[in-house]
Scaffold this motif. Structure first.
Motif, PDB file in Angstrom:
ATOM      1  N   ILE A   1       0.857  -1.190   0.000  1.00 10.38           N
ATOM      2  CA  ILE A   1       0.000   0.000   0.000  1.00 10.38           C
ATOM      3  C   ILE A   1       0.893   1.240   0.000  1.00 10.38           C
ATOM      4  CG2 ILE A   1      -1.763   1.304   1.275  1.00 10.38           C
ATOM      5  CD1 ILE A   1      -2.689  -1.279   2.522  1.00 10.38           C
ATOM      6  N   SER A   2       0.539   2.207  -0.823  1.00 11.33           N
ATOM      7  CA  SER A   2       1.304   3.455  -0.899  1.00 11.33           C
ATOM      8  C   SER A   2       0.492   4.594  -0.286  1.00 11.33           C
ATOM      9  CB  SER A   2       1.651   3.804  -2.352  1.00 11.33           C
ATOM     10  OG  SER A   2       2.465   2.794  -2.925  1.00 11.33           O
ATOM     11  N   TYR A   3       1.159   5.379   0.562  1.00 10.16           N
ATOM     12  CA  TYR A   3       0.521   6.537   1.198  1.00 10.16           C
ATOM     13  C   TYR A   3       1.203   7.829   0.721  1.00 10.16           C
ATOM     14  CZ  TYR A   3      -1.845   3.383   4.464  1.00 10.16           C
ATOM     15  OH  TYR A   3      -2.629   2.400   5.020  1.00 10.16           O
ATOM     16  N   PHE A   4       0.406   8.871   0.620  1.00  6.32           N
ATOM     17  CA  PHE A   4       0.908  10.176   0.191  1.00  6.32           C
ATOM     18  C   PHE A   4       0.305  11.239   1.108  1.00  6.32           C
ATOM     19  CE2 PHE A   4       0.633  14.094  -2.249  1.00  6.32           C
ATOM     20  CZ  PHE A   4       1.885  14.198  -2.820  1.00  6.32           C
ATOM     21  N   ILE A   5       1.156  12.114   1.636  1.00  7.10           N
ATOM     22  CA  ILE A   5       0.690  13.168   2.546  1.00  7.10           C
ATOM     23  C   ILE A   5       1.176  14.517   2.019  1.00  7.10           C
ATOM     24  CG2 ILE A   5       0.644  14.044   4.905  1.00  7.10           C
ATOM     25  CD1 ILE A   5       1.953  10.557   4.362  1.00  7.10           C
ATOM     26  N   LEU A   6       0.238  15.445   1.848  1.00  8.87           N
ATOM     27  CA  LEU A   6       0.561  16.819   1.489  1.00  8.87           C
ATOM     28  C   LEU A   6       0.405  17.682   2.740  1.00  8.87           C
ATOM     29  CD1 LEU A   6       1.086  19.158  -0.520  1.00  8.87           C
ATOM     30  CD2 LEU A   6      -1.397  19.233  -0.892  1.00  8.87           C
ATOM     31  N   ILE A   7       1.480  18.334   3.139  1.00 13.88           N
ATOM     32  CA  ILE A   7       1.447  19.254   4.282  1.00 13.88           C
ATOM     33  C   ILE A   7       1.568  20.662   3.721  1.00 13.88           C
ATOM     34  CG2 ILE A   7       2.502  19.907   6.475  1.00 13.88           C
ATOM     35  CD1 ILE A   7       3.818  17.119   6.493  1.00 13.88           C
ATOM     36  N   ARG A   8       0.542  21.455   3.923  1.00 16.99           N
ATOM     37  CA  ARG A   8       0.553  22.819   3.364  1.00 16.99           C
ATOM     38  C   ARG A   8       0.452  23.847   4.479  1.00 16.99           C
ATOM     39  NH1 ARG A   8       1.038  25.387  -0.996  1.00 16.99           N
ATOM     40  NH2 ARG A   8       0.189  27.479  -1.223  1.00 16.99           N
ATOM     41  N   ASN A   9       1.387  24.784   4.453  1.00 23.24           N
ATOM     42  CA  ASN A   9       1.360  25.904   5.393  1.00 23.24           C
ATOM     43  C   ASN A   9       0.687  27.093   4.709  1.00 23.24           C
ATOM     44  OD1 ASN A   9       1.758  27.797   7.373  1.00 23.24           O
ATOM     45  ND2 ASN A   9       3.936  28.054   6.990  1.00 23.24           N
ATOM     46  N   ASN A  10      -0.602  27.253   4.935  1.00 28.94           N
ATOM     47  CA  ASN A  10      -1.354  28.367   4.364  1.00 28.94           C
ATOM     48  C   ASN A  10      -1.236  29.623   5.218  1.00 28.94           C
ATOM     49  OD1 ASN A  10      -2.498  26.831   2.171  1.00 28.94           O
ATOM     50  ND2 ASN A  10      -3.839  25.864   3.672  1.00 28.94           N
ATOM     51  N   SER A  11      -0.438  29.565   6.263  1.00 31.94           N
ATOM     52  CA  SER A  11      -0.272  30.701   7.165  1.00 31.94           C
ATOM     53  C   SER A  11       0.510  31.816   6.477  1.00 31.94           C
ATOM     54  CB  SER A  11       0.472  30.264   8.433  1.00 31.94           C
ATOM     55  OG  SER A  11      -0.040  29.062   8.945  1.00 31.94           O
ATOM     56  N   ASN A  12       0.484  32.997   7.090  1.00 27.71           N
ATOM     57  CA  ASN A  12       1.319  34.089   6.584  1.00 27.71           C
ATOM     58  C   ASN A  12       2.597  34.242   7.418  1.00 27.71           C
ATOM     59  OD1 ASN A  12       0.128  35.102   8.874  1.00 27.71           O
ATOM     60  ND2 ASN A  12      -0.724  36.922   7.906  1.00 27.71           N
ATOM     61  N   VAL A  13       2.921  33.207   8.200  1.00 33.97           N
ATOM     62  CA  VAL A  13       4.198  33.138   8.915  1.00 33.97           C
ATOM     63  C   VAL A  13       4.794  31.750   8.697  1.00 33.97           C
ATOM     64  CG1 VAL A  13       3.523  34.807  10.683  1.00 33.97           C
ATOM     65  CG2 VAL A  13       3.094  32.378  11.072  1.00 33.97           C
ATOM     66  N   ASN A  14       6.112  31.656   8.824  1.00 34.44           N
ATOM     67  CA  ASN A  14       6.778  30.358   8.708  1.00 34.44           C
ATOM     68  C   ASN A  14       6.465  29.494   9.921  1.00 34.44           C
ATOM     69  OD1 ASN A  14       7.934  31.465   6.425  1.00 34.44           O
ATOM     70  ND2 ASN A  14       9.931  31.808   7.359  1.00 34.44           N
ATOM     71  N   ILE A  15       6.450  28.190   9.711  1.00 35.46           N
ATOM     72  CA  ILE A  15       6.398  27.260  10.841  1.00 35.46           C
ATOM     73  C   ILE A  15       7.736  26.534  10.887  1.00 35.46           C
ATOM     74  CG2 ILE A  15       3.904  27.023  10.895  1.00 35.46           C
ATOM     75  CD1 ILE A  15       4.156  24.402   9.374  1.00 35.46           C
ATOM     76  N   THR A  16       8.253  26.332  12.091  1.00 33.02           N
ATOM     77  CA  THR A  16       9.599  25.791  12.258  1.00 33.02           C
ATOM     78  C   THR A  16       9.574  24.539  13.129  1.00 33.02           C
ATOM     79  OG1 THR A  16      10.022  27.208  14.183  1.00 33.02           O
ATOM     80  CG2 THR A  16      10.614  28.093  12.021  1.00 33.02           C
ATOM     81  N   GLU A  17      10.698  23.799  13.072  1.00 33.18           N
ATOM     82  CA  GLU A  17      10.849  22.558  13.851  1.00 33.18           C
ATOM     83  C   GLU A  17       9.617  21.666  13.681  1.00 33.18           C
ATOM     84  OE1 GLU A  17      12.502  22.969  17.831  1.00 33.18           O
ATOM     85  OE2 GLU A  17      12.867  25.100  17.414  1.00 33.18           O
ATOM     86  N   VAL A  18       9.225  21.504  12.425  1.00 39.01           N
ATOM     87  CA  VAL A  18       8.031  20.711  12.111  1.00 39.01           C
ATOM     88  C   VAL A  18       8.342  19.226  12.301  1.00 39.01           C
ATOM     89  CG1 VAL A  18       6.301  20.171  10.372  1.00 39.01           C
ATOM     90  CG2 VAL A  18       7.319  22.468  10.440  1.00 39.01           C
ATOM     91  N   MET A  19       7.560  18.569  13.144  1.00 36.94           N
ATOM     92  CA  MET A  19       7.715  17.133  13.389  1.00 36.94           C
ATOM     93  C   MET A  19       6.522  16.392  12.805  1.00 36.94           C
ATOM     94  SD  MET A  19      10.598  16.592  14.896  1.00 36.94           S
ATOM     95  CE  MET A  19      10.347  14.886  15.416  1.00 36.94           C
TER      96      MET A  19
ATOM     97  N   TYR B   1       5.782  28.545  15.780  1.00 32.34           N
ATOM     98  CA  TYR B   1       5.735  29.771  14.977  1.00 32.34           C
ATOM     99  C   TYR B   1       6.039  30.947  15.895  1.00 32.34           C
ATOM    100  CZ  TYR B   1       0.992  29.992  16.934  1.00 32.34           C
ATOM    101  OH  TYR B   1      -0.083  30.009  17.786  1.00 32.34           O
ATOM    102  N   THR B   2       6.626  31.980  15.310  1.00 30.03           N
ATOM    103  CA  THR B   2       7.081  33.130  16.090  1.00 30.03           C
ATOM    104  C   THR B   2       6.389  34.396  15.618  1.00 30.03           C
ATOM    105  OG1 THR B   2       9.241  32.107  16.461  1.00 30.03           O
ATOM    106  CG2 THR B   2       9.086  34.483  16.806  1.00 30.03           C
ATOM    107  N   ILE B   3       5.894  35.187  16.580  1.00 28.72           N
ATOM    108  CA  ILE B   3       5.209  36.444  16.311  1.00 28.72           C
ATOM    109  C   ILE B   3       5.961  37.559  17.022  1.00 28.72           C
ATOM    110  CG2 ILE B   3       3.057  37.734  16.645  1.00 28.72           C
ATOM    111  CD1 ILE B   3       1.635  34.991  16.722  1.00 28.72           C
ATOM    112  N   SER B   4       6.118  38.680  16.338  1.00 21.59           N
ATOM    113  CA  SER B   4       6.743  39.856  16.954  1.00 21.59           C
ATOM    114  C   SER B   4       5.660  40.677  17.643  1.00 21.59           C
ATOM    115  CB  SER B   4       7.459  40.700  15.901  1.00 21.59           C
ATOM    116  OG  SER B   4       8.051  41.833  16.500  1.00 21.59           O
ATOM    117  N   ASP B   5       5.731  40.773  18.957  1.00 20.23           N
ATOM    118  CA  ASP B   5       4.763  41.518  19.762  1.00 20.23           C
ATOM    119  C   ASP B   5       5.459  42.744  20.342  1.00 20.23           C
ATOM    120  OD1 ASP B   5       2.741  42.441  21.335  1.00 20.23           O
ATOM    121  OD2 ASP B   5       2.564  40.667  22.597  1.00 20.23           O
ATOM    122  N   ASN B   6       5.184  43.909  19.717  1.00 21.75           N
ATOM    123  CA  ASN B   6       5.840  45.158  20.141  1.00 21.75           C
ATOM    124  C   ASN B   6       7.366  45.027  20.130  1.00 21.75           C
ATOM    125  OD1 ASN B   6       3.512  46.745  20.544  1.00 21.75           O
ATOM    126  ND2 ASN B   6       3.183  45.825  22.557  1.00 21.75           N
TER     127      ASN B   6
END
Length: 268
Positions: free
Chosen positions: A149-167, A237-242
């Motif tokens: 059996i073959s599996y396929f996964i699409l991970i899409r970041n639709n955010s307007n910020v980068n996501i990091t250390e994705v596990m 994800y990281t946000i700049s707050d002030n």
């Protein structure tokens, strides 16, 4: 001579789509001169993607008539008098901008009928939209013991910020045996004999995606006879707050991919 000063403030340093799409703005106008000023009009300018919410406009805490062409008529102000204008604005959550900016332009007449203009500071509010989705598919809806059996996964970041250390996590059924050399991250082959502990995918930039594919052999027929498979990720994800970076965590889960096993020599 009458001289007006104008300052603008917002009730939040950033907006988090999904929690709230409203901002409350306040305009503080002060007559710092020693004479009355007249015919005061405030033109409030919102950037694209945001709009005024009717019924929210107040002047010194009292409800005021609706805006006409974005103009607020104040009348006159005596020396050392201050007023506060407040209103709410909303951002379209279906197509949010990266930020909302707002400033006020005040025009007035002094006692000598001179036309004067003063602008407030510009308030810029970042709009944070965290939207990470996983779509999982399988090549066989029906299989027998011994098949691949073959599996396929699409991970899409639709955010307007980068996501990091994705596990990446994928808990396979006991009736499946992962084929270690079948794992691909994007177009890059990997040798992974287990998903226990997850796979570090690094950073997925804003409005970007990554794919993962792998194969597994059906060892036996489960009870009930359907194998289900779900993938998930967690990330930062990281946000700049002030001006101060604030890091938070998030997680997302895929749909369930299912395969019915028709026959077996054993049961798991």
């Amino acid at each position: 001579m009458g001289i007006l000063s104008v300052s603008k403030i917002a009730d939040r340093s950033y907006m988090f789509i999904g929690i709230s799409n409203k901002i409350r703005y306040s305009i503080v106008i002060t007559n710092t001169g020693n004479e009355r000023v007249n015919s005061i009009k405030v033109n409030d300018i919102l950037s694209k993607g945001a709009c005024f919410i009717p019924g929210t406009l107040t002047l010194n805490g009292c409800r005021k008539e609706e805006l006409k062409n974005q103009i607020i008529n104040i009348g006159y102000m005596d020396p050392e008098e201050s007023i506060i204008i407040s209103f709410d604005a909303k951002v379209n959550p279906n197509c949010p901008p990266d930020y909302v900016s707002n400033k006020a332009v005040v025009t007035y007449m002094d006692n000598y009928n001179n036309s004067m203009k003063v602008e407030s500071n510009e308030v810029v509010t970042p709009v944070i939209n965290i939207d990470v989705c996983l779509k999982k598919s399988v090549d066989k809806k029906v299989a027998t013991v011994g098949e691949i059996i073959s599996y396929f996964i699409l991970i899409r970041n639709n955010s307007n910020v980068n996501i990091t250390e994705v596990m990446f996590y994928d808990e396979l059924s006991e009736c499946l045996n992962l084929l270690p050399s079948s794992v691909f991250i994007g177009e890059t082959p990997q040798y992974i004999d287990t998903f226990n502990g997850g796979i570090n995918l690094g950073t997925i930039n804003a409005n970007s995606s990554i794919t993962i594919s792998f194969q597994a052999e059906v060892l036996c027929r489960p009870k009930p006879s359907t194998i289900t498979n779900v993938a998930s990720v967690d990330y930062y994800y990281t946000i700049s707050d002030n001006g101060i970076n604030v890091t938070s965590t998030g997680e997302s889960t895929s749909n369930c991919a299912t395969t019915k096993i028709l026959s077996s020599n054993c049961c798991c």
